[in-house]
Structure formats: structure tokens, C-alpha cells
Design a protein around this motif. Structure first.
Motif, PDB file in Angstrom:
ATOM      1  N   ARG A  89       0.725  -1.257   0.224  1.00 40.35           N
ATOM      2  CA  ARG A  89       0.021   0.036   0.128  1.00 40.35           C
ATOM      3  C   ARG A  89       1.042   1.365  -0.181  1.00 40.35           C
ATOM      4  O   ARG A  89       0.704   2.378  -0.513  1.00 40.35           O
ATOM      5  CB  ARG A  89      -0.935   0.152   1.397  1.00 40.35           C
ATOM      6  CG  ARG A  89      -1.891   1.422   1.507  1.00 40.35           C
ATOM      7  CD  ARG A  89      -2.336   1.525   2.490  1.00 40.35           C
ATOM      8  NE  ARG A  89      -0.666   1.770   3.997  1.00 40.35           N
ATOM      9  CZ  ARG A  89      -0.943   2.454   3.779  1.00 40.35           C
ATOM     10  NH1 ARG A  89      -1.595   3.618   2.938  1.00 40.35           N
ATOM     11  NH2 ARG A  89       0.101   2.994   5.371  1.00 40.35           N
ATOM     12  N   GLN A  90       1.997   1.006   1.030  1.00 44.78           N
ATOM     13  CA  GLN A  90       3.105   2.254   0.525  1.00 44.78           C
ATOM     14  C   GLN A  90       3.419   2.603   0.051  1.00 44.78           C
ATOM     15  O   GLN A  90       3.523   4.173  -1.191  1.00 44.78           O
ATOM     16  CB  GLN A  90       3.874   2.205   2.067  1.00 44.78           C
ATOM     17  CG  GLN A  90       3.285   2.434   3.399  1.00 44.78           C
ATOM     18  CD  GLN A  90       4.653   2.325   3.647  1.00 44.78           C
ATOM     19  OE1 GLN A  90       5.539   1.843   4.099  1.00 44.78           O
ATOM     20  NE2 GLN A  90       3.583   2.355   6.205  1.00 44.78           N
ATOM     21  N   ALA A  93       0.648   4.014  -3.041  1.00 44.87           N
ATOM     22  CA  ALA A  93       0.971   5.208  -2.622  1.00 44.87           C
ATOM     23  C   ALA A  93       1.843   6.156  -3.301  1.00 44.87           C
ATOM     24  O   ALA A  93       1.700   7.677  -3.525  1.00 44.87           O
ATOM     25  CB  ALA A  93       0.522   5.285  -1.121  1.00 44.87           C
ATOM     26  N   ARG A  94       2.728   5.906  -3.117  1.00 44.85           N
ATOM     27  CA  ARG A  94       4.933   6.876  -2.895  1.00 44.85           C
ATOM     28  C   ARG A  94       4.412   6.420  -5.106  1.00 44.85           C
ATOM     29  O   ARG A  94       4.286   7.259  -5.130  1.00 44.85           O
ATOM     30  CB  ARG A  94       5.615   6.629  -2.416  1.00 44.85           C
ATOM     31  CG  ARG A  94       5.839   6.506  -1.258  1.00 44.85           C
ATOM     32  CD  ARG A  94       7.332   6.763  -0.338  1.00 44.85           C
ATOM     33  NE  ARG A  94       7.096   4.406  -1.249  1.00 44.85           N
ATOM     34  CZ  ARG A  94       7.448   3.650  -0.240  1.00 44.85           C
ATOM     35  NH1 ARG A  94       6.948   4.153   1.078  1.00 44.85           N
ATOM     36  NH2 ARG A  94       7.878   2.613  -0.479  1.00 44.85           N
ATOM     37  N   GLU A  97       1.559   8.976  -6.323  1.00 45.52           N
ATOM     38  CA  GLU A  97       2.090  10.594  -6.139  1.00 45.52           C
ATOM     39  C   GLU A  97       2.691  11.320  -6.957  1.00 45.52           C
ATOM     40  O   GLU A  97       2.982  11.986  -6.977  1.00 45.52           O
ATOM     41  CB  GLU A  97       2.051  10.639  -4.209  1.00 45.52           C
ATOM     42  CG  GLU A  97       2.410  11.727  -4.149  1.00 45.52           C
ATOM     43  CD  GLU A  97       2.731  12.543  -2.444  1.00 45.52           C
ATOM     44  OE1 GLU A  97       2.743  13.172  -1.567  1.00 45.52           O
ATOM     45  OE2 GLU A  97       2.976  11.593  -1.762  1.00 45.52           O
ATOM     46  N   ASN A 158      -4.943  12.676  -2.016  1.00 44.04           N
ATOM     47  CA  ASN A 158      -3.798  11.639  -1.383  1.00 44.04           C
ATOM     48  C   ASN A 158      -3.655  11.344  -0.198  1.00 44.04           C
ATOM     49  O   ASN A 158      -3.383  10.321   0.734  1.00 44.04           O
ATOM     50  CB  ASN A 158      -2.647  11.758  -2.320  1.00 44.04           C
ATOM     51  CG  ASN A 158      -1.662  10.594  -1.968  1.00 44.04           C
ATOM     52  OD1 ASN A 158      -2.225   9.482  -1.650  1.00 44.04           O
ATOM     53  ND2 ASN A 158      -0.394  10.426  -2.740  1.00 44.04           N
ATOM     54  N   ARG A 159      -3.081  12.541   0.891  1.00 45.33           N
ATOM     55  CA  ARG A 159      -3.204  12.600   2.523  1.00 45.33           C
ATOM     56  C   ARG A 159      -4.478  12.466   3.204  1.00 45.33           C
ATOM     57  O   ARG A 159      -4.060  11.799   4.083  1.00 45.33           O
ATOM     58  CB  ARG A 159      -2.992  14.116   2.979  1.00 45.33           C
ATOM     59  CG  ARG A 159      -1.006  14.234   2.541  1.00 45.33           C
ATOM     60  CD  ARG A 159      -0.878  15.399   3.261  1.00 45.33           C
ATOM     61  NE  ARG A 159      -1.240  16.605   2.862  1.00 45.33           N
ATOM     62  CZ  ARG A 159      -0.986  17.283   2.357  1.00 45.33           C
ATOM     63  NH1 ARG A 159      -0.190  17.390   0.961  1.00 45.33           N
ATOM     64  NH2 ARG A 159      -2.028  18.668   1.447  1.00 45.33           N
ATOM     65  N   ALA A 162      -4.534   8.320   2.532  1.00 46.28           N
ATOM     66  CA  ALA A 162      -3.734   7.910   2.909  1.00 46.28           C
ATOM     67  C   ALA A 162      -3.856   7.690   4.685  1.00 46.28           C
ATOM     68  O   ALA A 162      -3.396   6.962   5.113  1.00 46.28           O
ATOM     69  CB  ALA A 162      -2.032   8.013   2.806  1.00 46.28           C
ATOM     70  N   LYS A 166      -4.100   4.394   6.638  1.00 46.23           N
ATOM     71  CA  LYS A 166      -3.185   3.958   7.806  1.00 46.23           C
ATOM     72  C   LYS A 166      -4.512   3.710   8.948  1.00 46.23           C
ATOM     73  O   LYS A 166      -4.456   2.799  10.071  1.00 46.23           O
ATOM     74  CB  LYS A 166      -2.856   5.174   8.003  1.00 46.23           C
ATOM     75  CG  LYS A 166      -1.691   4.991   9.054  1.00 46.23           C
ATOM     76  CD  LYS A 166      -0.981   6.200   9.738  1.00 46.23           C
ATOM     77  CE  LYS A 166      -0.287   6.005  10.842  1.00 46.23           C
ATOM     78  NZ  LYS A 166       0.436   6.613  10.972  1.00 46.23           N
TER      79      LYS A 166
END
Length: 433
Positions: A89-90, A93-94, A97, A158-159, A162, A166
Motif C-alpha cells: 500500500r505504501q 501510494a508513493r 503520488e 492523497n494525504r 493515506a 492508515k
């Protein structure tokens, strides 16, 4: 007579025996051999039974260890999957972005290039195209600002995404941790052979599962009456369609964990259980126990301790419903005899009551007869006294009549001559008259 030649195995001397002696020796040898074989077979059967019990216990422990190992492996697998999922997932996401930023940056750079090209054209033809270029530059700048604003919104979204992801995964991690703690707690309590519940709750749940099918009219509740100073755990009562009680059982549940320092025995609770059964007027008493887990006596099944206390049994939890069914079926079969006995008892009570009433009537009648008899004798006595008194009066009257008759006779005999006899004076007066 037929004889048999026998050689002694020690001195190797031969001697003869008749049929009776030979038969006696053969019988002794056969009986001794049979006893020896029987003893060996009994010991072999006992050894085989002990080995079977050990194998069963070992298999049960292996199953428990296997189940714990599988649960630990499952927990570790879930942790690994969760870590991989979080890493993926991280990474995603990176990458997303970075891709969004690259696209926006590329668009901005393209607009910048267009602006620079227009500025170059503007410097080439400043007079005629100045207004158009200025408008185009403004439009390009507005579009750039819009793209930057879109980029900021995308970054903010996006934040937020996230953060939500989380929080969701943290919640899932918390649920997994709670599940792991429950599994650890379950593992710590597996030594009591009860998963997630106490012995009393286990028995109550087992009974309620079978209540509707097997015991529709049964009463099974905790004993809350402690007026006598003690109480059992549960009381079971069952009745037939007419409300006649079939059976009643006082239950006591005893359990202890592996960490308990002072070990109790089942015999420590039998006396108190018998007392509670007697005070609550229950027919049977049953101790459901996990004490003495290594005892072969209590691990074999239902143990009858009626030689110590009447109608009392000690069982393991797996025989809880079986003991109720056995005692209830036996009591149901004896219900007809109980009814006949109760009918006979009622008839005896009726006969006794009739005899008592008859005896009371006889005693009352005898008492009244005695009173009437005494009064009758008293009346006769008074009559006799009256008759005696009248007889005396009669005799007195008869005597008076005799005296009156004598007096009358004497009066009749009175004459003047007799009156004047010897009395010259009176004779002279009567003559003168």
C-alpha cells in the motif's frame, strides 16, 4: 483297575497311580495352569487398557499441541500478510503520488515552453501581437495556476486517503492484536479443558442446548438458597405431564487451574454435597469435577460413591448429560411403581383414617354409654331408695292401722259399767242421771 505309570522329574523314579489319584493330579495341574493363564491374561488386559489410556491421552495432547501450532502459524501468516499488504500500500501510494506530480510537472513545463515560445514570438512581432500574446500568457498562467491548485487538491486528497487507509489498517491491526490476545488467553486456559468458559457455564450451556429436545419440563437453575449456611451450585428437577416429580438432582461443580498450589480432592466435597442434597430435599447428588486429573478411577467414566453417601456420583464434564439421562430414565421407569406406592399409601391413610374415626366413634359411644349407665344406675338407686322409704311409710301406716284397730276395739269395749267399776262416786252420779 487301570493304573498309570508316572516318572518323577526330580528323582526319576517311576510309580503307579490308580484312576482317582491320576485324575486328582491332572485336575491340580490343570487348575494351576488355568489360574496362571487367567492371571497372565488379566494382567495383559490391564496393561493393554493402561496403554490404550496413555495412547488416548498422548493423542489428545498431540492434537492440542498441533492445534496450538496451527493457530500460531495462522497468526504469523496473518502478520506477514498484513506487513506485505502495508508495504504494498505504501509503495503504491508513493508511486501514484510520484506519477501525479510528474504529470503535473510535465504539464507545467509544457505550458512554460509555450509561454517562452509566445514570448519569443512577442519579441519578434511586439507591436502587432502584443495584446494577443498578453492574453495568451494570462490564459496560460491561469491554466498553470489551475493545474497547481489541482495538484494541491490531489496532494491533499492523497494525504486524506493515506490517513483513512492508515486508520483502517490500524483498526484491523488492533482487531488482529485483540484476536491474538484472545488466542493467547485461550492457550493459557486450555489446561482446564474448557475453551472460553468456566465449568459451571459449560454445564449450563450444554444443558440449555438439549433442554427443548430432551428436557422440556425440567427445572435447572442455580441454588441461591443459603439460609442453612451452605448451598450447592445447581438443582435439577423434572416432572411428568401431571406435575408429579420424577427426579431431583443436586449438582456441585469443582475445578482448578494448573497454577493452583493447594490441590483439592473429590472426597473433600462429598460430605458437604450430601448435606446440601438433604437440606434441599433432592433425591440424587452429582459432583461434576475436574479435580485429580491423573486419577484412573475418575477418568474411566461415572463413579458411584453410594458406599460413602447414598445416591451420589462423581463424573467428568463430558458425562454431564449422560448422567442426567440415565437417572431420569431410571426414575421414569420407576414412576409407575411410585404411583402405585403412593396410591397404596393413600389407601392405607384412608383405612387408617376410617379406623381412627371408627375408634373415635366407639370411644365416644362408650363414654356416652358409660355416662348413661351411671345415670341409669343412679336413677334405679333413687327409685330403690324411694321404694324403701315408701315401704317404711307403708309399714308405719300398717302399724298405725293396727294400733287404730286395737284402739277401736278397745273403744268398742268401753261401757259405763266398766268405767264406773271400782268408782263409787261416778257410779252414784251415773245412777242419779
Amino acid at each position: 483297575m487301570t493304573t498309570h505309570d508316572i516318572t518323577c522329574p526330580h528323582c526319576h523314579k517311576a510309580f503307579s497311580l490308580d484312576n482317582a489319584g491320576y485324575a486328582d493330579i491332572v485336575k491340580q495341574v490343570r487348575d494351576r495352569e488355568f489360574s496362571r493363564q487367567l492371571h497372565e491374561r488379566l494382567e495383559a488386559a490391564a496393561q493393554e487398557e493402561r496403554l490404550a489410556a496413555e495412547r488416548t491421552r498422548f493423542a489428545h495432547e498431540q492434537e492440542m499441541h498441533q492445534a496450538l501450532h496451527e493457530r500460531d502459524a495462522e497468526i504469523q501468516t496473518l502478520k506477514n500478510q498484513l506487513e506485505r499488504h502495508e508495504a504494498d500500500r505504501q509503495t503504491a501510494a508513493r508511486l501514484a503520488e510520484a506519477e501525479r506530480k510528474a504529470q503535473l510537472q510535465e504539464a507545467i513545463q509544457a505550458k512554460e515552453r509555450d509561454i517562452q515560445a509566445l514570448q519569443a514570438k512577442l519579441s519578434a512581432s511586439a507591436t502587432e501581437n502584443e495584446l494577443a500574446i498578453t492574453r495568451a500568457v494570462d490564459a496560460m498562467r491561469q491554466e498553470r495556476d489551475a493545474l497547481q491548485s489541482t495538484l494541491k487538491e490531489a496532494e491533499l486528497k492523497n494525504r486524506l486517503d493515506a490517513t483513512q487507509i492508515k486508520e483502517r489498517y490500524e483498526l484491523q491491526l488492533k482487531d488482529r492484536d485483540d484476536h491474538i490476545e484472545r488466542l493467547k488467553d485461550m492457550k493459557a486456559r486450555l489446561s482446564t479443558k474448557m475453551v472460553g468458559e468456566t465449568l459451571e457455564q459449560h454445564c449450563e450451556v450444554e444443558f440449555n442446548r438439549s433442554r427443548a429436545m430432551a428436557f422440556p419440563r425440567a427445572y435447572f437453575e442455580k441454588d441461591n438458597d443459603a439460609r442453612s449456611g451452605s448451598k450447592g451450585d445447581y438443582i435439577f428437577r423434572d416432572a411428568d405431564e401431571s406435575g408429579t416429580e420424577i427426579i431431583s438432582i443436586m449438582f456441585e461443580m469443582k475445578n482448578e487451574t494448573d497454577s493452583t498450589t493447594t490441590r483439592k480432592k473429590n472426597e473433600d466435597f462429598l460430605k458437604e454435597l450430601d448435606k446440601d442434597r438433604t437440606e434441599k430435599k433432592c433425591e440424587y447428588a452429582v459432583l461434576v469435577s475436574l479435580l485429580e486429573p491423573e486419577s484412573e478411577l475418575y477418568n474411566t467414566g461415572i463413579v458411584d460413591v453410594s458406599h460413602r453417601y447414598p445416591k451420589m456420583y462423581v463424573i467428568r464434564p463430558q458425562f454431564f448429560l449422560q448422567i442426567i439421562s440415565l437417572l431420569r430414565n431410571a426414575a421414569t421407569n420407576a414412576l409407575a411403581y411410585k404411583r402405585e406406592l403412593e396410591l397404596t399409601r393413600q389407601q392405607n391413610i384412608d383405612v387408617t383414617s376410617f379406623e381412627e374415626k371408627l375408634e373415635a366413634f366407639k370411644n365416644g359411644f362408650a363414654r356416652n354409654y358409660d355416662l348413661a349407665h351411671r345415670q341409669f344406675e343412679k336413677a334405679i338407686e333413687e327409685i330403690d331408695k324411694s321404694i324403701s322409704h315408701l315401704q317404711k311409710v307403708k309399714e308405719s301406716l300398717a302399724s298405725s292401722e293396727k294400733n287404730l284397730r286395737i284402739a277401736n276395739g278397745k273403744a268398742q269395749d268401753v261401757t259405763i259399767k266398766r268405767l264406773t267399776r271400782g268408782n263409787a262416786t261416778m257410779k252414784a252420779k251415773f245412777e242419779s242421771l
